[in-house]
Scaffold this motif. Structure first.
Motif, PDB file in Angstrom:
ATOM      1  N   PHE A  87       0.835  -1.204   0.000  1.00  0.00           N
ATOM      2  CA  PHE A  87       0.000   0.000   0.000  1.00  0.00           C
ATOM      3  C   PHE A  87       0.869   1.253   0.000  1.00  0.00           C
ATOM      4  N   LEU A  88       1.920   1.239   0.794  1.00  0.00           N
ATOM      5  CA  LEU A  88       2.822   2.380   0.903  1.00  0.00           C
ATOM      6  C   LEU A  88       3.462   2.705  -0.448  1.00  0.00           C
ATOM      7  N   ARG A  89       3.935   1.697  -1.141  1.00  0.00           N
ATOM      8  CA  ARG A  89       4.527   1.916  -2.470  1.00  0.00           C
ATOM      9  C   ARG A  89       3.522   2.565  -3.418  1.00  0.00           C
ATOM     10  N   LYS A  90       2.336   2.014  -3.461  1.00  0.00           N
ATOM     11  CA  LYS A  90       1.302   2.533  -4.365  1.00  0.00           C
ATOM     12  C   LYS A  90       0.919   3.965  -3.987  1.00  0.00           C
ATOM     13  N   ALA A  91       0.739   4.217  -2.708  1.00  0.00           N
ATOM     14  CA  ALA A  91       0.346   5.554  -2.259  1.00  0.00           C
ATOM     15  C   ALA A  91       1.427   6.583  -2.567  1.00  0.00           C
ATOM     16  N   LEU A  92       2.690   6.233  -2.359  1.00  0.00           N
ATOM     17  CA  LEU A  92       3.781   7.169  -2.635  1.00  0.00           C
ATOM     18  C   LEU A  92       3.870   7.485  -4.125  1.00  0.00           C
ATOM     19  N   ARG A  93       3.674   6.488  -4.965  1.00  0.00           N
ATOM     20  CA  ARG A  93       3.672   6.749  -6.413  1.00  0.00           C
ATOM     21  C   ARG A  93       2.527   7.683  -6.783  1.00  0.00           C
ATOM     22  N   SER A  94       1.361   7.480  -6.175  1.00  0.00           N
ATOM     23  CA  SER A  94       0.214   8.346  -6.495  1.00  0.00           C
ATOM     24  C   SER A  94       0.433   9.774  -5.999  1.00  0.00           C
ATOM     25  N   LEU A  95       1.252   9.940  -4.965  1.00  0.00           N
ATOM     26  CA  LEU A  95       1.580  11.280  -4.472  1.00  0.00           C
ATOM     27  C   LEU A  95       2.717  11.918  -5.269  1.00  0.00           C
ATOM     28  N   GLU A  96       3.218  11.188  -6.252  1.00  0.00           N
ATOM     29  CA  GLU A  96       4.264  11.671  -7.150  1.00  0.00           C
ATOM     30  C   GLU A  96       5.518  12.136  -6.403  1.00  0.00           C
ATOM     31  N   VAL A  97       5.984  11.257  -5.504  1.00  0.00           N
ATOM     32  CA  VAL A  97       7.242  11.554  -4.816  1.00  0.00           C
ATOM     33  C   VAL A  97       8.361  11.616  -5.847  1.00  0.00           C
ATOM     34  N   PRO A  98       9.433  12.337  -5.551  1.00  0.00           N
ATOM     35  CA  PRO A  98      10.549  12.431  -6.500  1.00  0.00           C
ATOM     36  C   PRO A  98      11.177  11.074  -6.798  1.00  0.00           C
ATOM     37  N   ALA A  99      11.799  11.011  -7.979  1.00  0.00           N
ATOM     38  CA  ALA A  99      12.544   9.807  -8.348  1.00  0.00           C
ATOM     39  C   ALA A  99      13.605   9.549  -7.269  1.00  0.00           C
ATOM     40  N   LYS A 100      13.946   8.314  -7.083  1.00  0.00           N
ATOM     41  CA  LYS A 100      14.950   7.849  -6.118  1.00  0.00           C
ATOM     42  C   LYS A 100      14.457   7.898  -4.666  1.00  0.00           C
ATOM     43  N   THR A 101      13.160   8.099  -4.464  1.00  0.00           N
ATOM     44  CA  THR A 101      12.587   7.940  -3.128  1.00  0.00           C
ATOM     45  C   THR A 101      12.684   6.459  -2.772  1.00  0.00           C
ATOM     46  N   VAL A 102      13.052   6.161  -1.527  1.00  0.00           N
ATOM     47  CA  VAL A 102      13.144   4.775  -1.081  1.00  0.00           C
ATOM     48  C   VAL A 102      12.416   4.609   0.254  1.00  0.00           C
ATOM     49  N   ILE A 103      12.041   3.375   0.517  1.00  0.00           N
ATOM     50  CA  ILE A 103      11.439   2.996   1.790  1.00  0.00           C
ATOM     51  C   ILE A 103      12.476   2.156   2.515  1.00  0.00           C
ATOM     52  N   GLU A 104      12.872   2.606   3.687  1.00  0.00           N
ATOM     53  CA  GLU A 104      13.856   1.869   4.474  1.00  0.00           C
ATOM     54  C   GLU A 104      13.147   1.033   5.539  1.00  0.00           C
ATOM     55  N   GLU A 105      13.657  -0.174   5.736  1.00  0.00           N
ATOM     56  CA  GLU A 105      13.159  -1.079   6.774  1.00  0.00           C
ATOM     57  C   GLU A 105      14.364  -1.467   7.621  1.00  0.00           C
ATOM     58  N   PHE A 106      14.167  -1.687   8.907  1.00  0.00           N
ATOM     59  CA  PHE A 106      15.295  -1.826   9.823  1.00  0.00           C
ATOM     60  C   PHE A 106      15.431  -3.184  10.488  1.00  0.00           C
ATOM     61  N   LEU A 107      14.392  -3.984  10.504  1.00  0.00           N
ATOM     62  CA  LEU A 107      14.450  -5.301  11.133  1.00  0.00           C
ATOM     63  C   LEU A 107      13.962  -6.363  10.167  1.00  0.00           C
ATOM     64  N   PRO A 108      14.573  -7.526  10.128  1.00  0.00           N
ATOM     65  CA  PRO A 108      15.619  -7.982  11.028  1.00  0.00           C
ATOM     66  C   PRO A 108      16.967  -7.331  10.746  1.00  0.00           C
ATOM     67  N   GLN A 109      17.125  -6.708   9.568  1.00  0.00           N
ATOM     68  CA  GLN A 109      18.327  -5.934   9.252  1.00  0.00           C
ATOM     69  C   GLN A 109      17.919  -4.801   8.328  1.00  0.00           C
ATOM     70  N   TRP A 110      18.762  -3.791   8.227  1.00  0.00           N
ATOM     71  CA  TRP A 110      18.446  -2.638   7.395  1.00  0.00           C
ATOM     72  C   TRP A 110      18.401  -3.046   5.924  1.00  0.00           C
ATOM     73  N   GLN A 111      17.359  -2.563   5.231  1.00  0.00           N
ATOM     74  CA  GLN A 111      17.252  -2.765   3.799  1.00  0.00           C
ATOM     75  C   GLN A 111      16.431  -1.652   3.185  1.00  0.00           C
ATOM     76  N   GLN A 112      16.636  -1.425   1.891  1.00  0.00           N
ATOM     77  CA  GLN A 112      15.880  -0.425   1.154  1.00  0.00           C
ATOM     78  C   GLN A 112      14.927  -1.123   0.204  1.00  0.00           C
ATOM     79  N   HIS A 113      13.717  -0.544   0.102  1.00  0.00           N
ATOM     80  CA  HIS A 113      12.736  -1.020  -0.867  1.00  0.00           C
ATOM     81  C   HIS A 113      12.533   0.089  -1.891  1.00  0.00           C
ATOM     82  N   GLU A 114      12.642  -0.274  -3.158  1.00  0.00           N
ATOM     83  CA  GLU A 114      12.376   0.691  -4.230  1.00  0.00           C
ATOM     84  C   GLU A 114      10.864   0.804  -4.409  1.00  0.00           C
ATOM     85  N   LEU A 115      10.451   1.902  -5.012  1.00  0.00           N
ATOM     86  CA  LEU A 115       9.024   2.065  -5.280  1.00  0.00           C
ATOM     87  C   LEU A 115       8.660   1.268  -6.504  1.00  0.00           C
TER      88      LEU A 115
END
Length: 115
Positions: A87-115
């Motif tokens: 849902f977060l990915r879809k909502a951020l795309r609909s809000l037209e966030v800038p290119a290279k926006t990422v979603i960071e997650e921290f557990l069980p280890q740090w990782q980035q999710h692309e939109l």
């Protein structure tokens, strides 16, 4: 590990204790606090609450040299990790966030999710 990621990991541990997942949305660019709030924070919070998936708990900026803002970010608490991330990915795309926006997650280890 950077102090920012260490701090956010501690927040993620606290969120996990209440059954939530913390995601940090890192939005690149010189976006001032009022613009961040109006364009991204408030609409995303309303969408997440409306879907019953979570909320935006706050936001901030990373300053560069002088008054330059390198990026802004949103602290997002999600109740259902898988559905919330989708849902977060879809909502951020609909809000037209800038290119290279990422979603960071921290557990069980740090990782980035692309939109």
């Amino acid at each position: 590990m950077s102090s920012r990621i260490a701090f956010l990991t501690e927040m993620a541990v606290d969120a996990q204790r209440t059954g939530e997942t913390l995601f940090y949305v890192r939005i690149p660019g010189d976006i001032n606090p009022l613009e961040r709030e109006n364009r991204f924070e408030e609409p995303l919070d309303a969408a997440l609450k409306g879907a019953g998936l979570g909320e935006v708990a706050g936001g901030g900026e990373q300053m560069g040299n002088g008054n330059e803002i390198l990026y802004c970010g949103l602290d997002v608490y999600i109740k259902d990790r898988k559905a919330g991330l989708q849902f977060l990915r879809k909502a951020l795309r609909s809000l037209e966030v800038p290119a290279k926006t990422v979603i960071e997650e921290f557990l069980p280890q740090w990782q980035q999710h692309e939109l």
